[in-house]
Design a protein around this motif. Structure first.
Motif, PDB file in Angstrom:
ATOM      1  N   MET A  71     -25.610 -70.074  88.839  1.00  0.00           N
ATOM      2  CA  MET A  71     -24.932 -69.130  87.978  1.00  0.00           C
ATOM      3  C   MET A  71     -25.043 -67.704  88.526  1.00  0.00           C
ATOM      4  N   ILE A  72     -26.272 -67.280  88.838  1.00  0.00           N
ATOM      5  CA  ILE A  72     -26.464 -65.933  89.381  1.00  0.00           C
ATOM      6  C   ILE A  72     -25.802 -65.821  90.757  1.00  0.00           C
ATOM      7  N   LYS A  73     -25.954 -66.875  91.552  1.00  0.00           N
ATOM      8  CA  LYS A  73     -25.362 -66.877  92.888  1.00  0.00           C
ATOM      9  C   LYS A  73     -23.838 -66.756  92.806  1.00  0.00           C
ATOM     10  N   ARG A  74     -23.245 -67.518  91.897  1.00  0.00           N
ATOM     11  CA  ARG A  74     -21.791 -67.489  91.726  1.00  0.00           C
ATOM     12  C   ARG A  74     -21.310 -66.112  91.264  1.00  0.00           C
ATOM     13  N   LEU A  75     -21.993 -65.552  90.267  1.00  0.00           N
ATOM     14  CA  LEU A  75     -21.629 -64.227  89.759  1.00  0.00           C
ATOM     15  C   LEU A  75     -21.782 -63.172  90.857  1.00  0.00           C
ATOM     16  N   SER A  76     -22.832 -63.267  91.630  1.00  0.00           N
ATOM     17  CA  SER A  76     -23.074 -62.314  92.715  1.00  0.00           C
ATOM     18  C   SER A  76     -21.989 -62.389  93.772  1.00  0.00           C
ATOM     19  N   LEU A  77     -21.568 -63.607  94.107  1.00  0.00           N
ATOM     20  CA  LEU A  77     -20.490 -63.781  95.093  1.00  0.00           C
ATOM     21  C   LEU A  77     -19.173 -63.203  94.589  1.00  0.00           C
ATOM     22  N   VAL A  78     -18.868 -63.435  93.324  1.00  0.00           N
ATOM     23  CA  VAL A  78     -17.637 -62.893  92.744  1.00  0.00           C
ATOM     24  C   VAL A  78     -17.668 -61.361  92.777  1.00  0.00           C
ATOM     25  N   LEU A  79     -18.772 -60.779  92.350  1.00  0.00           N
ATOM     26  CA  LEU A  79     -18.889 -59.319  92.357  1.00  0.00           C
ATOM     27  C   LEU A  79     -18.825 -58.759  93.781  1.00  0.00           C
ATOM     28  N   ALA A  80     -19.492 -59.413  94.712  1.00  0.00           N
ATOM     29  CA  ALA A  80     -19.472 -58.954  96.102  1.00  0.00           C
ATOM     30  C   ALA A  80     -18.061 -59.036  96.681  1.00  0.00           C
ATOM     31  N   ALA A  81     -17.347 -60.099  96.378  1.00  0.00           N
ATOM     32  CA  ALA A  81     -15.974 -60.245  96.869  1.00  0.00           C
ATOM     33  C   ALA A  81     -15.077 -59.151  96.286  1.00  0.00           C
ATOM     34  N   GLN A  82     -15.273 -58.828  95.020  1.00  0.00           N
ATOM     35  CA  GLN A  82     -14.480 -57.756  94.401  1.00  0.00           C
ATOM     36  C   GLN A  82     -14.792 -56.404  95.035  1.00  0.00           C
ATOM     37  N   ILE A  83     -16.062 -56.168  95.312  1.00  0.00           N
ATOM     38  CA  ILE A  83     -16.442 -54.913  95.972  1.00  0.00           C
ATOM     39  C   ILE A  83     -15.808 -54.844  97.355  1.00  0.00           C
ATOM     40  N   LYS A  84     -15.879 -55.935  98.100  1.00  0.00           N
ATOM     41  CA  LYS A  84     -15.321 -55.968  99.459  1.00  0.00           C
ATOM     42  C   LYS A  84     -13.805 -55.792  99.429  1.00  0.00           C
ATOM     43  N   GLN A  85     -13.161 -56.353  98.405  1.00  0.00           N
ATOM     44  CA  GLN A  85     -11.712 -56.221  98.272  1.00  0.00           C
ATOM     45  C   GLN A  85     -11.317 -54.761  98.023  1.00  0.00           C
ATOM     46  N   ARG A  86     -12.128 -54.071  97.235  1.00  0.00           N
ATOM     47  CA  ARG A  86     -11.819 -52.667  96.907  1.00  0.00           C
ATOM     48  C   ARG A  86     -12.283 -51.698  97.984  1.00  0.00           C
ATOM     49  N   ALA A  87     -13.244 -52.128  98.797  1.00  0.00           N
ATOM     50  CA  ALA A  87     -13.753 -51.291  99.884  1.00  0.00           C
ATOM     51  C   ALA A  87     -13.858 -52.140 101.154  1.00  0.00           C
ATOM     52  N   PRO A  88     -12.721 -52.539 101.712  1.00  0.00           N
ATOM     53  CA  PRO A  88     -12.729 -53.453 102.859  1.00  0.00           C
ATOM     54  C   PRO A  88     -13.420 -52.884 104.099  1.00  0.00           C
ATOM     55  N   ASP A  89     -13.520 -51.581 104.198  1.00  0.00           N
ATOM     56  CA  ASP A  89     -14.157 -50.963 105.364  1.00  0.00           C
ATOM     57  C   ASP A  89     -15.677 -50.866 105.216  1.00  0.00           C
ATOM     58  N   HIS A  90     -16.175 -51.250 104.084  1.00  0.00           N
ATOM     59  CA  HIS A  90     -17.629 -51.210 103.885  1.00  0.00           C
ATOM     60  C   HIS A  90     -18.286 -52.123 104.917  1.00  0.00           C
ATOM     61  N   PRO A  91     -19.343 -51.637 105.575  1.00  0.00           N
ATOM     62  CA  PRO A  91     -19.952 -52.424 106.660  1.00  0.00           C
ATOM     63  C   PRO A  91     -20.704 -53.680 106.199  1.00  0.00           C
ATOM     64  N   GLY A  92     -21.067 -53.755 104.933  1.00  0.00           N
ATOM     65  CA  GLY A  92     -21.819 -54.917 104.445  1.00  0.00           C
ATOM     66  C   GLY A  92     -20.935 -56.138 104.290  1.00  0.00           C
TER      67      GLY A  92
END
Length: 177
Positions: free
Chosen positions: A1-22
């Protein structure tokens, strides 16, 4: 559950900031750590409020975290289990009655012995601190526990003992699921 939520949030962050190095994986791990930590803190504080032991609860949260940062210790295999066990343990520690002087002294001695012998434990994959500084972490951990010889707190004594006990456990894996 936490892993899934974390992946969703991380993907959304990456989508909004694609140049982020992480990478998404690195961000998801960091997010899962934050979710885990904040869940334990919030649930433990709520338990402290419900039991009328909020000051002791805050003491337990700070003391346990402080000693854990310096000494390391066992990590449960899943995030949900970590949240449940940590919240229950920390909430119970806050309910510690006053110990007799003799018992307080004994608990402090046992805790300091465990920490002086076994810390730091299982931190190699959890920290960027080079191993050459591990003796310093051992000294810091020992000093933290030894401080209770002067403070004389029953809550601190059992909190330090509980954290010291995690140094004796082996085989845990941090896996934020």
């Amino acid at each position: 559950m936490i892993k899934r939520l974390s992946l969703v949030l991380a993907a959304q962050i990456k989508q909004r900031a694609p140049d982020h190095p992480g990478s998404i994986a690195v961000m998801a791990y960091s997010i899962s750590f934050i979710i885990n930590m904040m869940s334990v803190i919030l649930l433990t504080l709520l338990a402290g409020i419900a039991t009328g032991h909020i000051e002791d609860t805050i003491t337990v949260l700070v003391a346990f975290a402080l000693l854990r940062q310096a000494s390391g210790g066992y990590h449960l295999k899943s995030g949900i289990t970590c949240i449940a066990v940590s919240t229950a343990l920390l909430s119970l520690l806050a309910l510690t009655p006053n110990l007799s002087d003799g018992l307080l002294l004994a608990v402090n001695i046992v805790s300091i012995a465990i920490v002086a012998i076994f810390s730091p434990s299982q931190i190699e994959k959890q920290t960027r601190i080079p191993p050459r500084y591990f003796p310093l972490l051992k000294a810091i951990s020992t000093i933290i526990v030894a401080s209770n010889f002067f403070i004389g707190s029953s809550v601190l004594a059992v909190t330090f003992l509980a954290q010291a006990a995690t140094l004796l456990m082996r085989g845990g894996v941090k896996n934020r699921e």
